[in-house]
Scaffold this motif. Structure first.
Motif, mmCIF file in Angstrom:
data_model
loop_
_atom_site.group_PDB
_atom_site.id
_atom_site.type_symbol
_atom_site.label_atom_id
_atom_site.label_comp_id
_atom_site.label_asym_id
_atom_site.label_seq_id
_atom_site.Cartn_x
_atom_site.Cartn_y
_atom_site.Cartn_z
ATOM 1 N N PRO A 88 71.540 -47.671 -16.497
ATOM 2 C CA PRO A 88 71.988 -46.300 -16.749
ATOM 3 C C PRO A 88 73.067 -45.914 -15.742
ATOM 4 O O PRO A 88 73.145 -46.497 -14.661
ATOM 5 C CB PRO A 88 70.725 -45.465 -16.552
ATOM 6 N N PRO A 89 73.883 -44.948 -16.082
ATOM 7 C CA PRO A 89 74.899 -44.516 -15.125
ATOM 8 C C PRO A 89 74.234 -43.944 -13.877
ATOM 9 O O PRO A 89 73.110 -43.455 -13.933
ATOM 10 C CB PRO A 89 75.683 -43.445 -15.894
ATOM 11 N N ASP A 145 80.601 -46.741 -23.034
ATOM 12 C CA ASP A 145 81.255 -46.976 -21.753
ATOM 13 C C ASP A 145 82.756 -47.052 -21.979
ATOM 14 O O ASP A 145 83.234 -46.796 -23.089
ATOM 15 C CB ASP A 145 80.698 -48.215 -21.048
ATOM 16 N N SER A 146 83.492 -47.390 -20.947
ATOM 17 C CA SER A 146 84.954 -47.405 -21.066
ATOM 18 C C SER A 146 85.452 -48.499 -22.006
ATOM 19 O O SER A 146 86.575 -48.431 -22.492
ATOM 20 C CB SER A 146 85.595 -47.565 -19.691
ATOM 21 N N ASP A 147 84.613 -49.493 -22.296
ATOM 22 C CA ASP A 147 84.995 -50.572 -23.206
ATOM 23 C C ASP A 147 84.697 -50.266 -24.665
ATOM 24 O O ASP A 147 85.205 -50.940 -25.556
ATOM 25 C CB ASP A 147 84.277 -51.873 -22.835
ATOM 26 N N GLY A 148 83.846 -49.290 -24.935
ATOM 27 C CA GLY A 148 83.487 -48.976 -26.315
ATOM 28 C C GLY A 148 82.047 -48.524 -26.428
ATOM 29 O O GLY A 148 81.519 -47.888 -25.519
ATOM 30 N N VAL A 149 81.416 -48.889 -27.541
ATOM 31 C CA VAL A 149 80.035 -48.490 -27.815
ATOM 32 C C VAL A 149 79.214 -49.726 -28.148
ATOM 33 O O VAL A 149 79.675 -50.605 -28.879
ATOM 34 C CB VAL A 149 79.971 -47.505 -29.009
ATOM 35 N N ARG A 150 77.995 -49.767 -27.618
ATOM 36 C CA ARG A 150 77.049 -50.827 -27.961
ATOM 37 C C ARG A 150 75.747 -50.161 -28.355
ATOM 38 O O ARG A 150 75.352 -49.142 -27.782
ATOM 39 C CB ARG A 150 76.781 -51.748 -26.767
ATOM 40 N N LEU A 151 75.069 -50.729 -29.339
ATOM 41 C CA LEU A 151 73.757 -50.256 -29.772
ATOM 42 C C LEU A 151 72.741 -51.360 -29.516
ATOM 43 O O LEU A 151 73.001 -52.531 -29.837
ATOM 44 C CB LEU A 151 73.774 -49.919 -31.263
ATOM 45 N N ALA A 164 78.152 -46.763 -34.386
ATOM 46 C CA ALA A 164 78.968 -47.122 -33.225
ATOM 47 C C ALA A 164 80.318 -46.415 -33.274
ATOM 48 O O ALA A 164 80.789 -45.892 -32.259
ATOM 49 C CB ALA A 164 79.154 -48.632 -33.146
ATOM 50 N N LEU A 165 80.930 -46.373 -34.446
ATOM 51 C CA LEU A 165 82.220 -45.679 -34.568
ATOM 52 C C LEU A 165 82.080 -44.197 -34.267
ATOM 53 O O LEU A 165 82.923 -43.613 -33.584
ATOM 54 C CB LEU A 165 82.813 -45.889 -35.958
ATOM 55 N N ALA A 166 81.014 -43.579 -34.736
ATOM 56 C CA ALA A 166 80.776 -42.159 -34.434
ATOM 57 C C ALA A 166 80.548 -41.968 -32.936
ATOM 58 O O ALA A 166 80.966 -40.953 -32.363
ATOM 59 C CB ALA A 166 79.581 -41.645 -35.230
ATOM 60 N N ARG A 181 81.783 -39.185 -24.514
ATOM 61 C CA ARG A 181 82.465 -39.541 -23.266
ATOM 62 C C ARG A 181 81.920 -40.857 -22.721
ATOM 63 O O ARG A 181 80.709 -41.099 -22.805
ATOM 64 C CB ARG A 181 82.242 -38.465 -22.205
ATOM 65 N N PRO A 182 82.788 -41.704 -22.141
ATOM 66 C CA PRO A 182 82.297 -42.903 -21.471
ATOM 67 C C PRO A 182 81.262 -42.519 -20.411
ATOM 68 O O PRO A 182 81.395 -41.498 -19.740
ATOM 69 C CB PRO A 182 83.552 -43.502 -20.835
ATOM 70 N N GLY A 183 80.204 -43.323 -20.310
ATOM 71 C CA GLY A 183 79.124 -43.039 -19.385
ATOM 72 C C GLY A 183 77.936 -42.367 -20.056
ATOM 73 O O GLY A 183 76.935 -42.093 -19.425
#
Length: 104
Positions: free
Chosen positions: A6-7, A32-38, A54-56, A61-63
């Motif tokens: 976690p952040p 995160d700054s690279d994208g989204v992971r589920l 993931a697209l939604a 915000r990243p983090g």
């Protein structure tokens, strides 16, 4: 370790409140700054079969980390069968299913 860390700083939204329990597929969304992971409850990366979610999540915000349930609505009701079909599908089949019945 299967779960992403976690952040360091996180703000809990709605802490101490209650939430409705839907009949869905439990997942953690990590932006995160690279994208989204589920990730599934077991820690397996399930991004490929839930790309619409993931697209939604890219709007966050990243983090940001969200723990919840992925659900599919059909005819005004939750469709557990559709959720199960999506969770067990291949990435190619998941894209077809997402076009027919997007997840929330």
């Amino acid at each position: 370790m299967l779960w992403p860390k976690p952040p360091r700083r996180c703000r809990l939204v709605g802490a101490g409140g209650t939430s409705r329990n839907f009949d869905g597929h439990r997942a953690v969304l990590v932006r995160d700054s690279d994208g989204v992971r589920l990730f599934s409850r077991s820690g397996r990366d399930v991004t490929a079969v839930w790309l619409d979610v993931a697209l939604a999540g890219m709007a966050l915000r990243p983090g940001t980390t969200v723990d919840g349930e992925l659900v599919i609505w059909r005819g005004g009701a939750l469709d557990w069968g559709a959720v199960q079909s999506r969770a067990a599908s291949t990435p190619a089949r998941a894209r077809t299913l997402a076009a027919e019945l997007p997840a929330s």
